[in-house]
Design an enzyme around this catalytic site. Structure first.
Site, PDB file in Angstrom:
ATOM      1  N   LYS A 163      35.776  -5.435 -40.522  1.00 12.56           N
ATOM      2  CA  LYS A 163      35.421  -5.773 -41.967  1.00 12.56           C
ATOM      3  C   LYS A 163      33.995  -4.971 -42.198  1.00 12.56           C
ATOM      4  O   LYS A 163      33.089  -4.719 -41.339  1.00 12.56           O
ATOM      5  CB  LYS A 163      35.370  -7.191 -42.536  1.00 12.56           C
ATOM      6  CG  LYS A 163      36.781  -7.723 -42.099  1.00 12.56           C
ATOM      7  CD  LYS A 163      36.602  -9.429 -42.491  1.00 12.56           C
ATOM      8  CE  LYS A 163      37.736 -10.064 -42.249  1.00 12.56           C
ATOM      9  NZ  LYS A 163      37.982 -11.461 -42.727  1.00 12.56           N
ATOM     10  N   TYR A 170      45.024  -9.252 -49.228  1.00 11.00           N
ATOM     11  CA  TYR A 170      44.881 -10.474 -49.539  1.00 11.00           C
ATOM     12  C   TYR A 170      45.715 -11.347 -50.300  1.00 11.00           C
ATOM     13  O   TYR A 170      45.238 -12.583 -50.793  1.00 11.00           O
ATOM     14  CB  TYR A 170      43.246 -11.004 -49.596  1.00 11.00           C
ATOM     15  CG  TYR A 170      42.572 -10.559 -48.359  1.00 11.00           C
ATOM     16  CD1 TYR A 170      42.835 -11.243 -47.176  1.00 11.00           C
ATOM     17  CD2 TYR A 170      41.188  -9.891 -48.438  1.00 11.00           C
ATOM     18  CE1 TYR A 170      42.060 -11.120 -46.154  1.00 11.00           C
ATOM     19  CE2 TYR A 170      40.734  -9.528 -47.352  1.00 11.00           C
ATOM     20  CZ  TYR A 170      41.182 -10.154 -46.101  1.00 11.00           C
ATOM     21  OH  TYR A 170      40.186 -10.106 -45.054  1.00 11.00           O
ATOM     22  N   ASN A 175      33.208 -12.858 -40.880  1.00 11.59           N
ATOM     23  CA  ASN A 175      33.909 -13.157 -39.422  1.00 11.59           C
ATOM     24  C   ASN A 175      34.339 -11.939 -38.873  1.00 11.59           C
ATOM     25  O   ASN A 175      35.080 -11.817 -38.043  1.00 11.59           O
ATOM     26  CB  ASN A 175      34.829 -14.390 -39.665  1.00 11.59           C
ATOM     27  CG  ASN A 175      36.175 -13.893 -40.701  1.00 11.59           C
ATOM     28  OD1 ASN A 175      36.186 -12.623 -41.107  1.00 11.59           O
ATOM     29  ND2 ASN A 175      36.891 -14.896 -40.641  1.00 11.59           N
ATOM     30  N   HIS A 227      39.527  -8.773 -39.173  1.00 14.55           N
ATOM     31  CA  HIS A 227      40.922  -9.241 -39.373  1.00 14.55           C
ATOM     32  C   HIS A 227      42.136  -9.038 -38.622  1.00 14.55           C
ATOM     33  O   HIS A 227      41.928  -7.842 -38.000  1.00 14.55           O
ATOM     34  CB  HIS A 227      41.332  -8.591 -40.828  1.00 14.55           C
ATOM     35  CG  HIS A 227      42.759  -8.797 -41.121  1.00 14.55           C
ATOM     36  ND1 HIS A 227      43.297  -9.815 -41.760  1.00 14.55           N
ATOM     37  CD2 HIS A 227      43.816  -7.930 -40.848  1.00 14.55           C
ATOM     38  CE1 HIS A 227      44.561  -9.642 -41.686  1.00 14.55           C
ATOM     39  NE2 HIS A 227      45.069  -8.706 -41.324  1.00 14.55           N
ATOM     40  N   GLU A 286      51.108  -5.010 -43.561  1.00  9.13           N
ATOM     41  CA  GLU A 286      49.781  -4.535 -43.558  1.00  9.13           C
ATOM     42  C   GLU A 286      49.623  -3.139 -43.094  1.00  9.13           C
ATOM     43  O   GLU A 286      49.061  -2.253 -43.681  1.00  9.13           O
ATOM     44  CB  GLU A 286      48.866  -5.426 -42.818  1.00  9.13           C
ATOM     45  CG  GLU A 286      48.805  -6.852 -43.364  1.00  9.13           C
ATOM     46  CD  GLU A 286      48.114  -7.843 -42.634  1.00  9.13           C
ATOM     47  OE1 GLU A 286      47.620  -7.610 -41.424  1.00  9.13           O
ATOM     48  OE2 GLU A 286      47.942  -8.874 -43.170  1.00  9.13           O
TER      49      GLU A 286
END
Ligand code: GTP
Ligand code: MG
Length: 149
Positions: A9, A49, A112, A115, A126
């Protein structure tokens, strides 16, 4: 072989953790079949998402993921989806075990680092969303018999 969509990310790119993330999957023995750096569009972020649409954190989540460059990857190997999630750690980094990516490098839920697809079905969805088939490489690593019996 099973495949998973793994993405560093924007915070992982900014914090120079791209190599660290790649290194862990590479050293485990997984095979890299797709990789690119891009600033995600709102459209791709909304679809990616989509399961979180309507939740209070959704606008912030999409705003964040579209705020900078990400490194999108496809990794392949035995049980990569579940094993990749284990290597990444719990969603909330404060609950992630040391030795996991989030447990070693993150504190906040919204920062975080990485992903990973949460099921084989999500992985297929995805991968198709982020990559076209010609962006995925077909090759046989010569080390395969030294990783799999
Ligand atoms: P991903 O691999 O990024 O999908 O994480 P995950 O599967 O461990 O978690 P999940 O799919 O449930 O949530 C997606 C992302 O949304 C998380 O990685 C967090 O960055 C963020 N997120 C999830 N829940 C919350 C929340 O309650 N508050 C905030 N601010 N962010 C959240
Ligand atoms: Mg998720």
């Amino acid at each position: 072989q099973e495949r998973s969509f793994i993405m560093v990310k924007p915070e992982g790119v900014q914090r120079a953790l791209v190599g660290e993330v790649i290194k862990r999957f590479e050293q485990r023995g997984f095979k890299l079949v797709g990789l690119k750096v891009l600033v995600p569009s709102k459209d791709i972020a909304n679809v990616h998402y989509g399961e979180h649409e309507g939740k209070p954190f959704f606008p912030k989540l999409v705003g964040h993921i579209t705020s900078g460059a990400v490194v999108a990857m496809v990794w392949e190997g035995k049980d990569i989806v579940k094993t990749g999630r284990a290597m990444i750690g719990a969603t909330n980094p404060l609950a992630s075990a040391p030795g996991t990516i989030r447990g070693d490098f993150a504190i906040d839920l919204g920062r975080n680092i990485v992903h990973g697809s949460d099921s084989v079905d999500s992985a297929q969805r995805e991968i198709a969303l982020w990559f076209s088939p010609d962006e995925l490489a077909e090759y046989d690593p010569t080390v395969t018999p030294w990783i799999y019996e």
